[in-house]
Design a protein around this motif. Structure first.
Motif, PDB file in Angstrom:
ATOM      1  N   ASP A  81       3.126 -10.304   6.311  1.00 13.06           N
ATOM      2  CA  ASP A  81       2.545  -9.790   7.209  1.00 13.06           C
ATOM      3  C   ASP A  81       1.818 -10.801   8.893  1.00 13.06           C
ATOM      4  O   ASP A  81       1.145 -10.474   9.094  1.00 13.06           O
ATOM      5  CB  ASP A  81       1.944  -9.220   6.891  1.00 13.06           C
ATOM      6  CG  ASP A  81       0.970  -8.902   5.973  1.00 13.06           C
ATOM      7  OD1 ASP A  81       0.547  -9.939   5.303  1.00 13.06           O
ATOM      8  OD2 ASP A  81       0.046  -8.058   5.121  1.00 13.06           O
ATOM      9  N   GLN A  88       5.758  -5.903   5.908  1.00  8.62           N
ATOM     10  CA  GLN A  88       5.004  -6.052   4.921  1.00  8.62           C
ATOM     11  C   GLN A  88       6.360  -6.645   3.531  1.00  8.62           C
ATOM     12  O   GLN A  88       6.827  -6.673   3.637  1.00  8.62           O
ATOM     13  CB  GLN A  88       3.874  -4.949   3.921  1.00  8.62           C
ATOM     14  CG  GLN A  88       3.482  -4.200   4.944  1.00  8.62           C
ATOM     15  CD  GLN A  88       2.867  -2.780   5.366  1.00  8.62           C
ATOM     16  OE1 GLN A  88       2.739  -2.846   3.751  1.00  8.62           O
ATOM     17  NE2 GLN A  88       2.059  -1.744   5.486  1.00  8.62           N
ATOM     18  N   SER A 631       0.303  -2.403  13.065  1.00  8.07           N
ATOM     19  CA  SER A 631      -0.329  -3.170  12.661  1.00  8.07           C
ATOM     20  C   SER A 631       0.052  -4.423  13.584  1.00  8.07           C
ATOM     21  O   SER A 631       0.762  -4.027  14.953  1.00  8.07           O
ATOM     22  CB  SER A 631       0.613  -3.651  11.575  1.00  8.07           C
ATOM     23  OG  SER A 631       2.026  -3.401  12.092  1.00  8.07           O
ATOM     24  N   ASN A 633      -1.409  -8.611  14.230  1.00 11.18           N
ATOM     25  CA  ASN A 633      -1.875  -9.921  13.823  1.00 11.18           C
ATOM     26  C   ASN A 633      -1.933 -10.916  15.300  1.00 11.18           C
ATOM     27  O   ASN A 633      -1.304 -10.847  16.146  1.00 11.18           O
ATOM     28  CB  ASN A 633      -1.016 -10.941  12.502  1.00 11.18           C
ATOM     29  CG  ASN A 633       0.776 -11.105  13.918  1.00 11.18           C
ATOM     30  OD1 ASN A 633       1.702 -10.206  13.289  1.00 11.18           O
ATOM     31  ND2 ASN A 633       0.259 -12.565  14.569  1.00 11.18           N
ATOM     32  N   SER A 654      -5.388 -10.313  10.721  1.00 13.57           N
ATOM     33  CA  SER A 654      -3.906  -9.062  10.432  1.00 13.57           C
ATOM     34  C   SER A 654      -4.429  -7.603  10.362  1.00 13.57           C
ATOM     35  O   SER A 654      -5.415  -7.976   9.392  1.00 13.57           O
ATOM     36  CB  SER A 654      -3.051  -9.646   9.057  1.00 13.57           C
ATOM     37  OG  SER A 654      -3.715  -9.574   8.117  1.00 13.57           O
ATOM     38  N   TYR A 655      -4.464  -7.297  11.157  1.00 10.03           N
ATOM     39  CA  TYR A 655      -4.907  -5.491  10.750  1.00 10.03           C
ATOM     40  C   TYR A 655      -3.321  -5.023  10.532  1.00 10.03           C
ATOM     41  O   TYR A 655      -2.345  -4.378  10.606  1.00 10.03           O
ATOM     42  CB  TYR A 655      -5.064  -4.901  12.095  1.00 10.03           C
ATOM     43  CG  TYR A 655      -5.304  -3.482  12.209  1.00 10.03           C
ATOM     44  CD1 TYR A 655      -6.305  -2.881  11.888  1.00 10.03           C
ATOM     45  CD2 TYR A 655      -4.487  -2.450  12.908  1.00 10.03           C
ATOM     46  CE1 TYR A 655      -6.480  -1.725  12.063  1.00 10.03           C
ATOM     47  CE2 TYR A 655      -4.564  -1.410  12.646  1.00 10.03           C
ATOM     48  CZ  TYR A 655      -5.944  -0.949  11.826  1.00 10.03           C
ATOM     49  OH  TYR A 655      -6.050   0.498  11.948  1.00 10.03           O
ATOM     50  N   SER A 656      -3.846  -3.686   9.616  1.00  9.63           N
ATOM     51  CA  SER A 656      -2.923  -2.299   8.994  1.00  9.63           C
ATOM     52  C   SER A 656      -3.198  -1.078   9.650  1.00  9.63           C
ATOM     53  O   SER A 656      -4.623  -1.439   9.253  1.00  9.63           O
ATOM     54  CB  SER A 656      -2.521  -3.007   7.654  1.00  9.63           C
ATOM     55  OG  SER A 656      -1.508  -2.267   7.545  1.00  9.63           O
ATOM     56  N   ALA A 684      -6.802   2.162   7.277  1.00  7.65           N
ATOM     57  CA  ALA A 684      -6.510   0.346   7.333  1.00  7.65           C
ATOM     58  C   ALA A 684      -7.942  -0.822   7.554  1.00  7.65           C
ATOM     59  O   ALA A 684      -9.063  -0.482   7.070  1.00  7.65           O
ATOM     60  CB  ALA A 684      -6.124   0.721   9.338  1.00  7.65           C
ATOM     61  N   THR A 686      -8.180  -5.159   7.513  1.00  7.94           N
ATOM     62  CA  THR A 686      -7.992  -6.284   8.512  1.00  7.94           C
ATOM     63  C   THR A 686      -8.605  -7.417   7.322  1.00  7.94           C
ATOM     64  O   THR A 686      -9.530  -7.243   6.929  1.00  7.94           O
ATOM     65  CB  THR A 686      -9.416  -6.277   9.840  1.00  7.94           C
ATOM     66  OG1 THR A 686      -9.389  -4.776  10.551  1.00  7.94           O
ATOM     67  CG2 THR A 686      -8.687  -7.499   9.982  1.00  7.94           C
TER      68      THR A 686
END
Length: 745
Positions: A81, A88, A631, A633, A654-656, A684, A686
């Motif tokens: 991811d 994911q 999300s 990256n 990367s962020y979700s 959330a 990172t």
């Protein structure tokens, strides 16, 4: 203590900056500058079962070579991811659970199958255990987003992940790597290959890893400290190939794969709240982060032996390819479900799985303006529960024996026709027919009394999954496309006994219909892809956890959600502004919701008692698991000369966004204003990784320092609730720093 942390503003800024710099990611940094520094090399993928340039394939694809992954600091499939927006990779013990654009499975282990198909060297992986081990001879990974029912068949509703390992080489090749990291994590990887004769080549790859794991056992004496490792990790594998040019037109590749993995981390079940009174007070229940307690030696071991034979015959009209494989999986899970030092509920479950598969493809490229693929496949699988034992208060309570079978046949075609020099039409379809069966017994400790009546049943499922795409070439290496495709995940039976044979009914197949439009280009120093999609999803199989009415243990149970809706936008791209510098970034905007899902059994909370209870809930309109609304990256790598060698710097972020992790349950009917609020969500987060390496003159030896999760983010990799032991959850790995030494000739 907070179970997870909110997104740090600095992480968001870093991500936004990366996206601005990288224009959105192709995560295919397999691209390299040509000798004159004037452009990108081709990236070749096999999404349509033939070799094509990435930008010419009318589908959303993320592709990465071993070099790309190394530059991005990705050493494990679970980190994909970080380079693939909308993807994911979760896991339960040894079993991988991919999620692509919100399509995923919530059940894992023997008897369950994913709805994202995983292929290794062209062979379908029914229980993707081996992908959890580092592939030291990795050639590339290709992630195909969206249903791939036509060319990749059963259980590809969400997409397909193709993992290709290196073929034996015609020259002697030796790669070796050793690393050491936090938590006493030792890893050794190697690949050796070379010719035996002018027509015979052999390659062998091996991996070895041992780690203390990042969870510690709390002191049962109540000192507040820890007394040892809670989840030691063992991994090792051997992958051997022999490639023989039997004739100038016939090539045979025989392979043997062995994988051992034992990672019990997600089977620790540390309590995270709402515990009943019979559980001990902290610290015995292991409620502190990265701490657990268990009265058994937790284990989640899986061993795979696999033999494969691939034949490719070149003809005057194209190629004929044959894939034949046999796999044996032996697994055993031992865990303490109550997560305490008390012997309340312990499970010991051995399983064996035997899988035979064969596929034949005929690729025809001799007809003017037409490329045609015609093929068929056969799949035969037997999955045995060989006597799972349940222990209640230290006493053996029951044995369960089950046998699940699956036989599937499929025929498919895929035709691409050049309507004009720029307009290309592709149509295809697959017909699949599969028969599933189950037989089980559940006995008392003496194995003489049936706790439930023995049962057996079978069911047949069939479906036709078509696809059609239209691609228009705006200019060389720049295309727009529109596509229609369907995916099919077979139905089946719960791999656990029913209380009564009359309740032994199969869950229904799930089906997805997808519409997508996209733009792809590769020009000079820039690659860029954009795609917009809409999925109509019916009868999706959603795993929930319920109490076993016989033993009071917990079981995984599949319910069919009548409908769901997924739509969104993917952006990905990369740029090489100057020699030695690569920037990449990506983003996924996603709306994934159950449209209609009433009457589902979930885990509710009773405010009067502060305890969980089994609750009939309505999940209609709620967010699907592992499907964050946003999300993204971003990453960068840079090379420059230093001390007669090469300095290599790289980093990625990367962020979700927030989403449920493993269980979509809400607080429920007794919770008032919180009744429709989902309980088991990750906030959330990172992740930031970085590495710095130096390659000695000649580029044979490289020393690298690496760090993962630099900002010490904490989120759940497994999180849910039970009506017996409260909420349970396992966190991600904390910040880890290590060193890696690599040699390649």
């Amino acid at each position: 203590m907070r179970a997870y942390r909110k997104l740090h503003s600095s992480g968001y800024v870093a991500l936004a900056t990366g996206i601005a710099l990288g224009l959105s990611t192709t995560s295919t940094q397999a691209s390299a500058q040509t000798a004159d520094g004037g452009g990108l090399n081709d990236i070749v993928v096999t999404a349509q079962r033939r070799a094509e340039r990435l930008e010419d394939v009318p589908a959303s694809i993320t592709a990465a070579t071993q070099e790309t992954l190394t530059a991005a600091g990705v050493t494990d499939i679970h980190d994909l991811d970080q380079i693939a927006p909308g993807v994911q990779i979760s896991f339960t013990g040894a079993y991988t659970q991919p999620s692509i654009r919100g399509v995923t499975t919530l059940t894992a282990g023997p008897g369950w199958e994913n709805n994202v198909a995983v292929y290794i060297d062209g062979f379908y992986s029914p229980a993707p255990v081996g992908v959890n081990v580092a592939l030291s001879n990795l050639q590339d990974i290709q992630i195909f987003k969206g249903p791939q029912g036509t060319l990749y068949g059963r259980n590809a509703t969400g997409g397909a992940i193709l993992i290709n390992t290196r073929a034996p080489t015609a020259e002697f090749t030796l790669n070796a790597e050793a690393s050491y990291a936090r938590f006493d994590d030792v890893s050794l990887n190697g690949f050796v290959s070379g010719p035996i004769t002018d027509t015979l080549r052999v390659g062998v790859a091996g991996t070895f890893r041992r780690s203390d794991g990042y969870y510690r056992s709390v002191d049962p004496a109540g000192s507040g400290g820890t007394v040892g490792n809670a989840a030691n990790i063992r991994q090792q594998s051997i992958r051997a190939k022999a490639e023989w040019d039997a004739t100038p037109d016939l090539k045979a590749t025989i392979g043997y794969n062995y994988v051992l993995i034992d990672d019990p981390t997600t089977l620790l079940f540390p309590n995270q709240g709402y515990a009943p009174s019979f559980l001990p007070a902290e610290p015995l229940a292991g409620r502190a982060p990265y701490r657990a307690s268990s009265n058994v030696n937790t284990s989640n071991e899986a061993r795979v032996h696999e033999g494969t034979l691939k034949l490719v015959y070149k003809t005057g009209f194209g190629n004929i390819a044959s894939y034949t494989g046999y796999q044996k999986l032996a697994a055993r899970t031992v865990y303490d479900f109550d997560g305490t030092y008390l012997p309340i509920l312990d499970i010991d479950g051995p399983n064996n799985k035997y899988t035979f598969q064969h596929t034949t493809d005929v690729t025809i490229d001799s007809i003017d303006r037409l490329n045609l693929v015609v093929g068929g496949s056969y799949y035969n699988d037997v999955d045995r529960n060989d006597g799972s034992k349940v222990f209640l208060n230290s006493a053996l309570a029951s044995f369960t024996y089950a046998r699940l079978t699956a036989k599937a046949w499929a025929a498919y075609f895929d035709a691409t026709y050049d309507l004009t020099d720029r307009l290309i039409l592709t149509v295809g379809g697959r017909y699949t027919r599969e028969r599933k069966g189950i037989r089980y017994r559940q006995l008392d400790a003496s194995q003489t009394i049936n706790l439930v009546p023995a049962g057996a049943s079978s069911a047949t499922f069939s479906d036709f999954t078509p696809r059609a795409t239209l691609r228009y070439e705006l200019s060389p290496r720049t295309n727009v496309y529109a596509s229609f495709s369907q995916g099919f995940r077979t139905g089946g039976f719960q791999p656990t006994p029913a209380a009564d044979p009359s309740q032994l009914r199969p869950f229904r197949p799930e089906k997805i219909t997808a519409y997508e439009i996209g733009f792809k280009t590769a020009q000079s120093i820039v690659r860029f892809d954009a795609s917009a999609f809409y999925y109509d999803y019916t009868d999706l199989q959603v795993g929930v956890t319920r109490a076993n009415p016989v033993t009071n243990s917990l079981i995984s149970f599949v319910s069919n959600a009548p409908s769901a809706e997924i739509y969104g936008l993917d952006l990905q791209g990369s740029v090489e502004p100057v020699r030695g510098l690569s920037l990449m970034a990506g983003a996924s905007l996603l709306h994934a919701r159950y449209k209609r899902f009433p009457g589902i059994t979930g885990v509710g909370l009773d405010p009067a008692t502060n305890l969980n209870f089994e609750d009939v809930q309505d999940w209609s309109g709620l967010q699907m698991t592992r499907a964050p609304d946003f999300s993204g990256n971003a990453g960068a790598s840079y090379e420059t000369a230093l001390a007669n060698g090469t300095l290599r710097l790289s980093g990625n972020v990367s962020y979700s966004g927030s989403s449920p992790q493993s269980n979509p349950s809400v607080f429920g009917s007794r919770a008032g204003a919180l009744a429709r609020v989902q309980r088991y969500r990750n906030s959330a987060y990172t992740l930031v990784n970085a590495q710095v390496g130096w390659a000695a003159p000649g580029d044979h030896v490289t020393l690298t320092l690496f760090a993962t999760n630099l900002t010490k983010e904490r989120y759940y990799i497994n999180y849910g609730g039970t009506t017996i032991f409260g909420d349970v959850g396992v966190f991600n790995q904390p910040r880890t720093v290590g060193i890696r030494l690599r040699y390649q000739n």
